[in-house]
Design an enzyme around this catalytic site. Structure first.
Site, PDB file in Angstrom:
ATOM      1  CB  SER A 109      -0.970   0.010   1.187  1.00 43.98           C
ATOM      2  OG  SER A 109      -2.031  -0.883   0.959  1.00 43.98           O
ATOM      3  CE  LYS A 112      -4.642   1.456  -0.441  1.00 40.67           C
ATOM      4  NZ  LYS A 112      -4.032   0.134  -0.676  1.00 40.67           N
ATOM      5  CE1 TYR A 194      -4.991   2.503   3.889  1.00 41.14           C
ATOM      6  CE2 TYR A 194      -5.296   0.208   3.251  1.00 41.14           C
ATOM      7  CZ  TYR A 194      -4.502   1.342   3.311  1.00 41.14           C
ATOM      8  OH  TYR A 194      -3.232   1.316   2.794  1.00 41.14           O
ATOM      9  CD  GLU A 318      -2.388   6.168   7.043  1.00 41.32           C
ATOM     10  OE1 GLU A 318      -1.514   5.694   7.798  1.00 41.32           O
ATOM     11  OE2 GLU A 318      -2.967   5.495   6.172  1.00 41.32           O
ATOM     12  CE  LYS A 359      -1.121   4.058   2.903  1.00 41.16           C
ATOM     13  NZ  LYS A 359      -1.209   2.769   3.640  1.00 41.16           N
ATOM     14  CB  SER A 362       1.208  -5.673   4.121  1.00 41.99           C
ATOM     15  OG  SER A 362       1.622  -4.985   5.271  1.00 41.99           O
TER      16      SER A 362
END
Length: 408
Positions: A109, A112, A194, A318, A359, A362
């Site tokens: 991720s 992202k 999420y 985040e 961030k 996985s």
């Protein structure tokens, strides 16, 4: 009269010379202060004990690997523009292949944030508006719930879309039919859920607005402009020998199984040095000559749009205020994967310096983590070819970065 005029002129001239001299002295003083500040910063970087950094990383990473049966890891640290990379263990068990500077890891991720950067780049380029509805850019979804879901919502996990793609969705036609019929449990922008699907839509819309495929947008535009020359969505044949094997819960060697919109959500494979360069670019430490818009795009992804529990939700990133305690950091990362109330930040919070931005990522065989603090010019990349708990990643990264400040 003439004497008076000359006297007045002389007084004015003398005053002018005095002010000019005073200004020159002030400028000299400012110059000295600037030089001293630069020297102090340079001295700070120069005084960093590399052996101490290595000892700290060794002392934390080696037990972590042993505890979780992780075959190999690559850890990269940047502080004040200086980079340190440490490789451990094996990229593949059979035949035994050590982790090197060229080893490619799946980052899950973390991908992202690249979709977010592409969307931000499209917006900076005038091709995309985060405030527009998803259906504005995807005509197939007009008349559906996506008339009321913005691009910003899919970019901040506030669309209401679920995490995983349904297993029976195999192509674009099936995807559009599924999305057309989808109904949210809550109004967009009210809850943080999420979502791989939301990220997929974000990346798809960004690439479409630029007139290219997502794969081309990432591999031919974004990664080259960032100077990430050893990062891929599809690993080329001549790099397959560098592609680490991940190891699943049964300790079997695996590579990620890509589904539709998977590239956008979890498709990047990269090295720790390339990813550390990405961290530095996000902190504005690199000169991205190819396109000034890219730096604007990177920085804009740090805008805070929603508050959800401990975290401020940026565009896929985040963040938490810095300094941050380890318990708060763990709580923030723990709730990142759970449904929670999202409160809009109005107006949005401009990119901050005193924040911890992070961030996790996985896949079935890999575990990754990025964290950086712009105000401290420090950051860390942790890549492993086995998935292990997020709290362990966060704790170790926190201890390493804290040691760089002497805050053990």
């Amino acid at each position: 009269m003439r004497i008076g005029v000359q006297g007045s002129t002389y007084i004015r001239l003398k005053g002018h010379l005095f002010m000019r001299k005073k200004m020159q002295n002030t400028l000299k003083l400012l110059s000295v202060i600037t030089c001293l500040a630069a020297t102090a910063q340079g001295a700070l970087a120069a005084n960093i004990d590399e052996s101490k950094i290595k000892d700290t990383v060794d002392d934390l990473i080696q037990p972590l690997m042993q505890k979780n049966n992780i075959p190999g890891m690559s850890v990269a640290v940047t502080v004040n523009g200086k980079n340190y990379i440490y490789n451990y263990g094996l990229a593949a068990k059979q035949p035994q292949q050590p982790v090197t500077e060229n080893t490619l890891f799946e980052v899950g991720s973390l991908s992202k944030t690249f979709a977010a950067t592409l969307a931000s780049y499209a917006q900076v380029s005038g091709k995309l508006s985060l405030d527009q509805s998803v259906s504005h850019y995807v005509p197939e979804l007009r008349g559906s719930s996506f008339d009321h879901v913005s691009v910003l919502n899919v970019g901040t996990h506030t669309s209401g879309l679920q995490l995983f793609m349904p297993e029976d969705i195999k192509n674009t036609t099936q995807l559009m039919a599924y999305l057309k019929a989808w109904k949210p449990a809550d109004a967009a922008g009210t809850h943080r859920v999420y979502s791989n699907i939301g990220t997929g839509l974000l990346g798809m819309i960004a690439a479409k607005s630029l007139g290219v495929s997502y794969e081309d947008a990432i591999e031919k535009t974004l990664l080259p402009q960032l100077g990430m020359h050893h990062s891929y969505l599809k690993v080329p044949a001549d790099q397959m020998e560098n592609y680490a094997w991940g190891y699943n819960k049964k300790d079997e060697p695996v590579h990620v199984n890509m589904e539709i919109l998977g590239n956008e959500a979890y498709g990047i494979k990269t090295t720790s040095s390339d990813l550390l360069r990405y961290v530095q670019a996000n902190m504005g430490q690199l000169k991205l000559d190819a396109n000034a818009k890219m730096q604007q795009a990177l920085t804009a992804t740090h805008t805070g749009y929603f508050k959800s529990g401990e975290i401020t939700q940026d565009l896929m990133w985040e963040q938490l205020p810095y300094p941050v305690s380890l318990p708060n950091l763990l709580t923030g990362n723990d709730m990142a994967m759970t449904k929670s109330v999202a409160t809009p930040i109005v107006p949005p919070l401009p990119p901050q310096e005193n924040v911890w931005i992070n961030k996790t990522g996985s896949t079935n065989g890999f575990g990754a983590y990025i964290a950086f603090v712009p105000a401290k010019k420090m950051g860390i990349v942790m890549l492993a070819n086995k998935n292990y708990s997020i709290d362990q990643r966060v704790t170790v990264a926190y201890k390493i970065l804290s040691s760089l400040e002497g805050n053990k």
